[in-house]
Motif scaffolding. Structure first.
Motif, mmCIF file in Angstrom:
data_model
loop_
_atom_site.group_PDB
_atom_site.id
_atom_site.type_symbol
_atom_site.label_atom_id
_atom_site.label_comp_id
_atom_site.label_asym_id
_atom_site.label_seq_id
_atom_site.Cartn_x
_atom_site.Cartn_y
_atom_site.Cartn_z
ATOM 1 N N TYR A 60 0.848 -1.178 0.000
ATOM 2 C CA TYR A 60 0.000 0.000 0.000
ATOM 3 C C TYR A 60 0.888 1.235 0.000
ATOM 4 C CZ TYR A 60 0.609 0.853 5.029
ATOM 5 O OH TYR A 60 1.124 1.128 6.262
ATOM 6 N N GLY A 61 0.297 2.342 -0.361
ATOM 7 C CA GLY A 61 1.037 3.591 -0.429
ATOM 8 C C GLY A 61 0.681 4.508 0.723
ATOM 9 N N LYS A 62 1.640 5.322 1.118
ATOM 10 C CA LYS A 62 1.433 6.313 2.175
ATOM 11 C C LYS A 62 2.116 7.595 1.736
ATOM 12 C CE LYS A 62 0.971 7.759 6.605
ATOM 13 N NZ LYS A 62 0.048 8.833 6.693
ATOM 14 N N GLU A 63 1.311 8.646 1.604
ATOM 15 C CA GLU A 63 1.857 9.928 1.178
ATOM 16 C C GLU A 63 2.596 10.607 2.326
ATOM 17 O OE1 GLU A 63 0.502 14.076 -0.982
ATOM 18 O OE2 GLU A 63 -1.044 12.766 -0.146
ATOM 19 N N LEU A 64 3.771 11.117 2.015
ATOM 20 C CA LEU A 64 4.537 11.897 2.977
ATOM 21 C C LEU A 64 4.190 13.360 2.759
ATOM 22 C CD1 LEU A 64 7.961 10.074 2.646
ATOM 23 C CD2 LEU A 64 6.313 9.864 4.510
ATOM 24 N N LYS A 65 3.728 13.995 3.798
ATOM 25 C CA LYS A 65 3.310 15.390 3.726
ATOM 26 C C LYS A 65 4.232 16.248 4.585
ATOM 27 C CE LYS A 65 -1.439 13.854 3.287
ATOM 28 N NZ LYS A 65 -2.765 13.849 3.892
ATOM 29 N N ALA A 66 4.062 17.536 4.495
ATOM 30 C CA ALA A 66 4.874 18.465 5.282
ATOM 31 C C ALA A 66 4.304 18.571 6.696
ATOM 32 C CB ALA A 66 4.910 19.824 4.599
ATOM 33 N N ASP A 67 4.393 17.471 7.448
ATOM 34 C CA ASP A 67 3.854 17.458 8.808
ATOM 35 C C ASP A 67 4.738 16.622 9.739
ATOM 36 O OD1 ASP A 67 3.256 14.826 8.142
ATOM 37 O OD2 ASP A 67 1.098 15.132 8.072
ATOM 38 N N ASP A 68 4.435 16.701 11.012
ATOM 39 C CA ASP A 68 5.229 15.988 12.021
ATOM 40 C C ASP A 68 5.181 14.470 11.832
ATOM 41 O OD1 ASP A 68 5.996 18.364 13.258
ATOM 42 O OD2 ASP A 68 4.308 18.331 14.660
ATOM 43 N N GLU A 69 4.014 13.944 11.471
ATOM 44 C CA GLU A 69 3.876 12.496 11.294
ATOM 45 C C GLU A 69 4.816 11.976 10.212
ATOM 46 O OE1 GLU A 69 0.598 9.085 10.053
ATOM 47 O OE2 GLU A 69 0.051 11.197 9.887
ATOM 48 N N SER A 70 4.896 12.659 9.090
ATOM 49 C CA SER A 70 5.762 12.218 7.991
ATOM 50 C C SER A 70 7.237 12.279 8.373
ATOM 51 C CB SER A 70 5.514 13.068 6.747
ATOM 52 O OG SER A 70 4.217 12.840 6.262
ATOM 53 N N ILE A 71 7.620 13.342 9.063
ATOM 54 C CA ILE A 71 9.014 13.454 9.504
ATOM 55 C C ILE A 71 9.340 12.342 10.490
ATOM 56 C CG2 ILE A 71 10.711 14.924 10.679
ATOM 57 C CD1 ILE A 71 9.846 15.839 7.801
ATOM 58 N N GLN A 72 8.394 12.014 11.374
ATOM 59 C CA GLN A 72 8.619 10.934 12.338
ATOM 60 C C GLN A 72 8.752 9.591 11.628
ATOM 61 O OE1 GLN A 72 9.246 11.458 15.677
ATOM 62 N NE2 GLN A 72 9.907 9.331 15.490
ATOM 63 N N ILE A 73 7.964 9.362 10.587
ATOM 64 C CA ILE A 73 8.081 8.132 9.799
ATOM 65 C C ILE A 73 9.487 8.016 9.224
ATOM 66 C CG2 ILE A 73 7.365 7.031 7.632
ATOM 67 C CD1 ILE A 73 4.495 8.057 8.274
ATOM 68 N N LEU A 74 9.977 9.090 8.627
ATOM 69 C CA LEU A 74 11.322 9.079 8.044
ATOM 70 C C LEU A 74 12.389 8.864 9.117
ATOM 71 C CD1 LEU A 74 10.968 11.972 5.445
ATOM 72 C CD2 LEU A 74 10.942 9.508 5.004
ATOM 73 N N LYS A 75 12.221 9.497 10.267
ATOM 74 C CA LYS A 75 13.168 9.311 11.365
ATOM 75 C C LYS A 75 13.192 7.861 11.836
ATOM 76 C CE LYS A 75 13.283 13.878 13.527
ATOM 77 N NZ LYS A 75 12.947 14.637 14.748
ATOM 78 N N ASP A 76 12.013 7.260 11.955
ATOM 79 C CA ASP A 76 11.933 5.868 12.402
ATOM 80 C C ASP A 76 12.611 4.921 11.416
ATOM 81 O OD1 ASP A 76 10.537 6.687 14.644
ATOM 82 O OD2 ASP A 76 8.567 6.070 13.874
ATOM 83 N N ILE A 77 12.380 5.141 10.130
ATOM 84 C CA ILE A 77 13.003 4.286 9.112
ATOM 85 C C ILE A 77 14.523 4.420 9.199
ATOM 86 C CG2 ILE A 77 13.305 3.887 6.637
ATOM 87 C CD1 ILE A 77 10.367 4.911 6.307
#
Length: 148
Positions: A60-77
């Protein structure tokens, strides 16, 4: 019947029991995996989605947006891989400032493919829950990493 199901009696309601059991007991003996495709531009999705569909891979796809959640996803990865978060941007642009990352989320190299495992509670085999497959889309490399 609906009255019986909906009546709650503290911790012993039917809904509570089913909910607790669902969280504690999964009906498969091994880890199951799927691929999450993170993207900032939907044009990055067509080729990976077609390839996953052709190879019968749950995704499935998940859009990365200019928000805290997306930055946290990238940090976790990045953290799970033991790499700096800057790996998602070109070296010339990479910055460690979260405000900069949000403003430049559209510049990430993508798509970012991450394999995730659903691991049963009592599964005894060792299994990493998340694994970065690749940044960008390379069919040959992906086939090798997924052992197809």
């Amino acid at each position: 019947m609906s009255k019986f199901i909906n009546e709650t009696n503290g911790e012993t309601s039917v809904i509570q029991i089913v909910s607790d059991l669902r969280l504690q007991c999964w009906n498969f003996p091994t880890a199951r995996s799927y691929v999450t495709i993170y993207y900032s531009d939907c044009r990055q999705l067509h080729a990976p989605f077609e390839w996953m569909k052709k190879n019968h891979i749950i995704h499935y796809g998940k859009e990365l947006k200019a928000d805290d959640e997306s930055i946290q996803i990238l940090k976790d990865i990045a953290y799970n891989e033991g790499r700096p978060i800057q790996i998602f941007w070109d070296d010339t642009f990479a910055c460690n400032d979260e405000a900069w990352m949000k403003q430049n989320i559209h510049l990430i190299k993508g798509p970012i493919l991450v394999e995730k495992h659903e691991v049963p509670r009592f599964y005894s085999g060792g299994c990493n829950k998340k694994r970065l497959l690749q940044i960008g889309f390379n069919k040959a490399l992906l086939r090798k990493k997924l052992k197809l």
